[in-house]
Write a protein that holds these residues in place. Structure first.
Motif, PDB file in Angstrom:
ATOM      1  N   GLN B  38       0.858  -1.184   0.000  1.00 15.93           N
ATOM      2  CA  GLN B  38       0.000   0.000   0.000  1.00 15.93           C
ATOM      3  C   GLN B  38       0.893   1.232   0.000  1.00 15.93           C
ATOM      4  OE1 GLN B  38      -2.827   0.361   3.248  1.00 15.93           O
ATOM      5  NE2 GLN B  38      -4.233   1.444   1.894  1.00 15.93           N
ATOM      6  N   TYR B  39       0.969   1.903  -1.137  1.00 18.31           N
ATOM      7  CA  TYR B  39       1.714   3.156  -1.242  1.00 18.31           C
ATOM      8  C   TYR B  39       0.870   4.278  -0.647  1.00 18.31           C
ATOM      9  CZ  TYR B  39       4.476   0.378  -4.483  1.00 18.31           C
ATOM     10  OH  TYR B  39       5.240  -0.611  -5.036  1.00 18.31           O
ATOM     11  N   SER B  40       1.534   5.386  -0.316  1.00 15.09           N
ATOM     12  CA  SER B  40       0.846   6.499   0.321  1.00 15.09           C
ATOM     13  C   SER B  40      -0.350   6.952  -0.504  1.00 15.09           C
ATOM     14  CB  SER B  40       1.832   7.664   0.497  1.00 15.09           C
ATOM     15  OG  SER B  40       1.190   8.757   1.097  1.00 15.09           O
ATOM     16  N   ARG B  41      -1.509   7.042   0.153  1.00 13.24           N
ATOM     17  CA  ARG B  41      -2.752   7.536  -0.465  1.00 13.24           C
ATOM     18  C   ARG B  41      -3.258   6.642  -1.599  1.00 13.24           C
ATOM     19  NH1 ARG B  41       0.194  12.274   0.009  1.00 13.24           N
ATOM     20  NH2 ARG B  41      -0.410  13.598   1.756  1.00 13.24           N
ATOM     21  N   GLU B  80      11.155   4.987  -4.068  1.00 15.35           N
ATOM     22  CA  GLU B  80       9.749   4.723  -4.412  1.00 15.35           C
ATOM     23  C   GLU B  80       9.230   3.403  -3.839  1.00 15.35           C
ATOM     24  OE1 GLU B  80      12.202   5.428  -6.566  1.00 15.35           O
ATOM     25  OE2 GLU B  80      12.227   4.020  -8.271  1.00 15.35           O
ATOM     26  N   ASP B  81      10.106   2.635  -3.199  1.00 14.54           N
ATOM     27  CA  ASP B  81       9.677   1.408  -2.523  1.00 14.54           C
ATOM     28  C   ASP B  81       9.062   1.703  -1.158  1.00 14.54           C
ATOM     29  OD1 ASP B  81      12.631  -0.307  -3.711  1.00 14.54           O
ATOM     30  OD2 ASP B  81      10.632  -0.192  -4.630  1.00 14.54           O
ATOM     31  N   SER B  82       9.218   2.924  -0.678  1.00 12.70           N
ATOM     32  CA  SER B  82       8.660   3.288   0.625  1.00 12.70           C
ATOM     33  C   SER B  82       7.144   3.083   0.608  1.00 12.70           C
ATOM     34  CB  SER B  82       8.976   4.748   0.958  1.00 12.70           C
ATOM     35  OG  SER B  82      10.358   4.934   1.096  1.00 12.70           O
ATOM     36  N   ALA B  83       6.659   2.256   1.516  1.00 12.31           N
ATOM     37  CA  ALA B  83       5.237   1.888   1.535  1.00 12.31           C
ATOM     38  C   ALA B  83       4.988   0.978   2.725  1.00 12.31           C
ATOM     39  CB  ALA B  83       4.848   1.168   0.249  1.00 12.31           C
ATOM     40  N   MET B  84       3.728   0.585   2.861  1.00 13.88           N
ATOM     41  CA  MET B  84       3.327  -0.403   3.863  1.00 13.88           C
ATOM     42  C   MET B  84       3.207  -1.745   3.160  1.00 13.88           C
ATOM     43  SD  MET B  84       2.638  -0.017   7.097  1.00 13.88           S
ATOM     44  CE  MET B  84       2.183  -1.206   8.358  1.00 13.88           C
ATOM     45  N   TYR B  85       3.847  -2.773   3.711  1.00 14.26           N
ATOM     46  CA  TYR B  85       3.835  -4.094   3.100  1.00 14.26           C
ATOM     47  C   TYR B  85       3.141  -5.095   4.019  1.00 14.26           C
ATOM     48  CZ  TYR B  85       7.165  -2.295  -0.309  1.00 14.26           C
ATOM     49  OH  TYR B  85       7.765  -1.567  -1.317  1.00 14.26           O
ATOM     50  N   TYR B  86       2.212  -5.850   3.447  1.00 11.21           N
ATOM     51  CA  TYR B  86       1.461  -6.851   4.210  1.00 11.21           C
ATOM     52  C   TYR B  86       1.683  -8.229   3.608  1.00 11.21           C
ATOM     53  CZ  TYR B  86      -1.185  -2.939   6.159  1.00 11.21           C
ATOM     54  OH  TYR B  86      -1.564  -1.784   6.796  1.00 11.21           O
ATOM     55  N   CYS B  87       2.031  -9.165   4.446  1.00 13.86           N
ATOM     56  CA  CYS B  87       2.096 -10.561   4.059  1.00 13.86           C
ATOM     57  C   CYS B  87       0.723 -11.186   4.339  1.00 13.86           C
ATOM     58  CB  CYS B  87       3.176 -11.269   4.875  1.00 13.86           C
ATOM     59  SG  CYS B  87       3.424 -13.002   4.469  1.00 13.86           S
ATOM     60  N   ALA B  88       0.271 -12.074   3.467  1.00 12.03           N
ATOM     61  CA  ALA B  88      -1.053 -12.678   3.658  1.00 12.03           C
ATOM     62  C   ALA B  88      -1.037 -14.116   3.173  1.00 12.03           C
ATOM     63  CB  ALA B  88      -2.117 -11.880   2.903  1.00 12.03           C
ATOM     64  N   LEU B  89      -1.905 -14.908   3.755  1.00 13.72           N
ATOM     65  CA  LEU B  89      -2.069 -16.276   3.281  1.00 13.72           C
ATOM     66  C   LEU B  89      -3.540 -16.549   3.029  1.00 13.72           C
ATOM     67  CD1 LEU B  89      -3.345 -18.598   5.399  1.00 13.72           C
ATOM     68  CD2 LEU B  89      -1.186 -18.252   6.554  1.00 13.72           C
ATOM     69  N   THR B  90      -3.781 -17.487   2.151  1.00 10.86           N
ATOM     70  CA  THR B  90      -5.127 -17.962   1.946  1.00 10.86           C
ATOM     71  C   THR B  90      -5.124 -19.480   2.040  1.00 10.86           C
ATOM     72  OG1 THR B  90      -7.051 -17.926   0.489  1.00 10.86           O
ATOM     73  CG2 THR B  90      -4.923 -17.954  -0.580  1.00 10.86           C
ATOM     74  N   PRO B  91      -6.008 -20.018   2.881  1.00 11.45           N
ATOM     75  CA  PRO B  91      -6.111 -21.474   2.972  1.00 11.45           C
ATOM     76  C   PRO B  91      -6.637 -22.017   1.643  1.00 11.45           C
ATOM     77  CG  PRO B  91      -7.268 -20.386   4.772  1.00 11.45           C
ATOM     78  CD  PRO B  91      -6.960 -19.341   3.756  1.00 11.45           C
ATOM     79  N   VAL B  92      -5.986 -22.998   1.119  1.00  9.43           N
ATOM     80  CA  VAL B  92      -6.425 -23.546  -0.156  1.00  9.43           C
ATOM     81  C   VAL B  92      -7.552 -24.524   0.114  1.00  9.43           C
ATOM     82  CG1 VAL B  92      -5.737 -24.782  -2.229  1.00  9.43           C
ATOM     83  CG2 VAL B  92      -4.125 -23.283  -1.085  1.00  9.43           C
ATOM     84  N   SER B  93      -8.778 -24.008   0.060  1.00  6.75           N
ATOM     85  CA  SER B  93      -9.943 -24.853   0.336  1.00  6.75           C
ATOM     86  C   SER B  93     -11.089 -24.415  -0.561  1.00  6.75           C
ATOM     87  CB  SER B  93     -10.348 -24.746   1.806  1.00  6.75           C
ATOM     88  OG  SER B  93     -10.590 -23.396   2.143  1.00  6.75           O
ATOM     89  N   GLY B  94     -11.229 -25.042  -1.666  1.00  7.72           N
ATOM     90  CA  GLY B  94     -12.294 -24.661  -2.575  1.00  7.72           C
ATOM     91  C   GLY B  94     -12.010 -23.341  -3.252  1.00  7.72           C
ATOM     92  N   THR B 105       4.447  -4.228   7.719  1.00 15.97           N
ATOM     93  CA  THR B 105       5.745  -3.596   7.982  1.00 15.97           C
ATOM     94  C   THR B 105       5.846  -2.349   7.124  1.00 15.97           C
ATOM     95  OG1 THR B 105       6.864  -5.693   8.464  1.00 15.97           O
ATOM     96  CG2 THR B 105       8.252  -3.816   7.838  1.00 15.97           C
ATOM     97  N   ARG B 106       6.167  -1.247   7.771  1.00 15.84           N
ATOM     98  CA  ARG B 106       6.376  -0.017   7.007  1.00 15.84           C
ATOM     99  C   ARG B 106       7.831   0.049   6.577  1.00 15.84           C
ATOM    100  NH1 ARG B 106       3.772   4.162   5.698  1.00 15.84           N
ATOM    101  NH2 ARG B 106       2.039   3.736   7.128  1.00 15.84           N
ATOM    102  N   LEU B 107       8.064   0.129   5.281  1.00 10.23           N
ATOM    103  CA  LEU B 107       9.411   0.273   4.737  1.00 10.23           C
ATOM    104  C   LEU B 107       9.655   1.736   4.407  1.00 10.23           C
ATOM    105  CD1 LEU B 107      12.069  -0.890   3.592  1.00 10.23           C
ATOM    106  CD2 LEU B 107      10.876  -1.205   1.409  1.00 10.23           C
ATOM    107  N   ALA B 108      10.699   2.276   4.991  1.00  8.99           N
ATOM    108  CA  ALA B 108      11.084   3.660   4.715  1.00  8.99           C
ATOM    109  C   ALA B 108      12.473   3.640   4.085  1.00  8.99           C
ATOM    110  CB  ALA B 108      11.097   4.481   6.002  1.00  8.99           C
ATOM    111  N   VAL B 109      12.568   4.116   2.841  1.00  9.62           N
ATOM    112  CA  VAL B 109      13.839   4.156   2.134  1.00  9.62           C
ATOM    113  C   VAL B 109      14.302   5.605   2.072  1.00  9.62           C
ATOM    114  CG1 VAL B 109      15.084   3.590   0.026  1.00  9.62           C
ATOM    115  CG2 VAL B 109      13.159   2.165   0.772  1.00  9.62           C
ATOM    116  N   HIS B 110      15.454   5.886   2.667  1.00  9.05           N
ATOM    117  CA  HIS B 110      15.965   7.246   2.763  1.00  9.05           C
ATOM    118  C   HIS B 110      17.007   7.520   1.682  1.00  9.05           C
ATOM    119  CE1 HIS B 110      13.899   7.582   6.608  1.00  9.05           C
ATOM    120  NE2 HIS B 110      14.426   6.420   6.951  1.00  9.05           N
TER     121      HIS B 110
END
Lengths: 111, 111
Positions: B38-41, B80-94, B105-110
């Motif tokens: 998720q990039y800013s805005r 430009e990689d500065s953003a909020m990063y989310y890891c997610a899983l989905t159960p493989v069921s149907g 995790t918020r990544l801030a690149v200076h």
């Protein structure tokens, strides 16, 4: 294609009131999922609708209910609002549960 | 229990430095793993998924089933990689697959 559209963008409600949030899925998508994202947290799954029926539900109380219409759009209803319901509510649409596209969300503040 | 853990709330690096965002998961079966950004805005969007085995914007992620990890890596970070990063899983069921997110995790690149 406007993607996933959510309305309203912001909402302020009083504790005990009821609220309805709306979501229009991306063109071609038939499945709508709702997520709650509290401040500083990742999105939490509320429920998912497909063919106008609730297919899966997360760990949320019955105060949270939903509906899907024949045109695949969806509503999220929350009754008896609590302060803890304040969050960003995200809608995600997909084609039969694969390949999610997220909306910008509705920011709900309960005072 | 199905859970995704991102141990770092904030990762701060300088431009050109390597980046590794950690993600560990708990799931008894064989889930499908994702990284969302998720990039800013901007709205939440899919960055990559483990079954694709592709590199997006220079990022890669390898699923380690033995360590139940799915860390996101990039050899040379850009501002430009500065953003909020989310890891997610989905159960493989149907075909109706909910997403289970980490806290992000918020990544801030200076410069």
């Amino acid at each position: 294609d406007a993607g996933v559209t959510q309305s309203p963008t912001h909402l302020i409600k009083t504790r005990g009131q009821q609220v309805t949030l709306r979501c229009s899925p991306k063109s071609g998508h038939d499945t709508v999922s709702w997520y709650q994202q509290a401040l500083g947290q990742g999105p939490q799954f509320i429920f998912q609708y497909y063919e106008e029926e609730e297919r899966q539900r997360g760990n949320f109380p019955d105060r949270f209910s939903g509906h899907q219409f024949p045109n695949y759009s969806s509503e999220l209803n929350v009754n008896a609002l609590l302060l803890g319901d304040s969050a960003l509510y995200l809608c995600a649409s997909s084609l039969r549960g694969h390949g999610y596209t997220f909306g910008s969300g509705t920011r709900l503040t309960v005072v | 229990a199905q859970r995704v853990t991102q141990p770092e709330k904030l990762l701060s690096v300088f431009k050109g430095a390597p980046v590794e965002l950690k993600c560990n998961y708990s799931y008894s079966g064989s889930p499908e793993l994702f990284w969302y950004v998720q990039y800013s805005r901007q709205r939440l969007q899919l960055l990559l998924r483990h079954i694709s085995r592709e590199s997006i914007k220079g990022f890669t992620a390898d699923l380690n089933k033995g360590e139940t990890s799915f860390h996101l890596k990039k050899p040379f970070a850009q501002e430009e990689d500065s953003a909020m990063y989310y890891c997610a899983l989905t159960p493989v069921s149907g075909g109706y697959n909910k997403l289970i997110f980490g806290a992000g995790t918020r990544l801030a690149v200076h410069p």
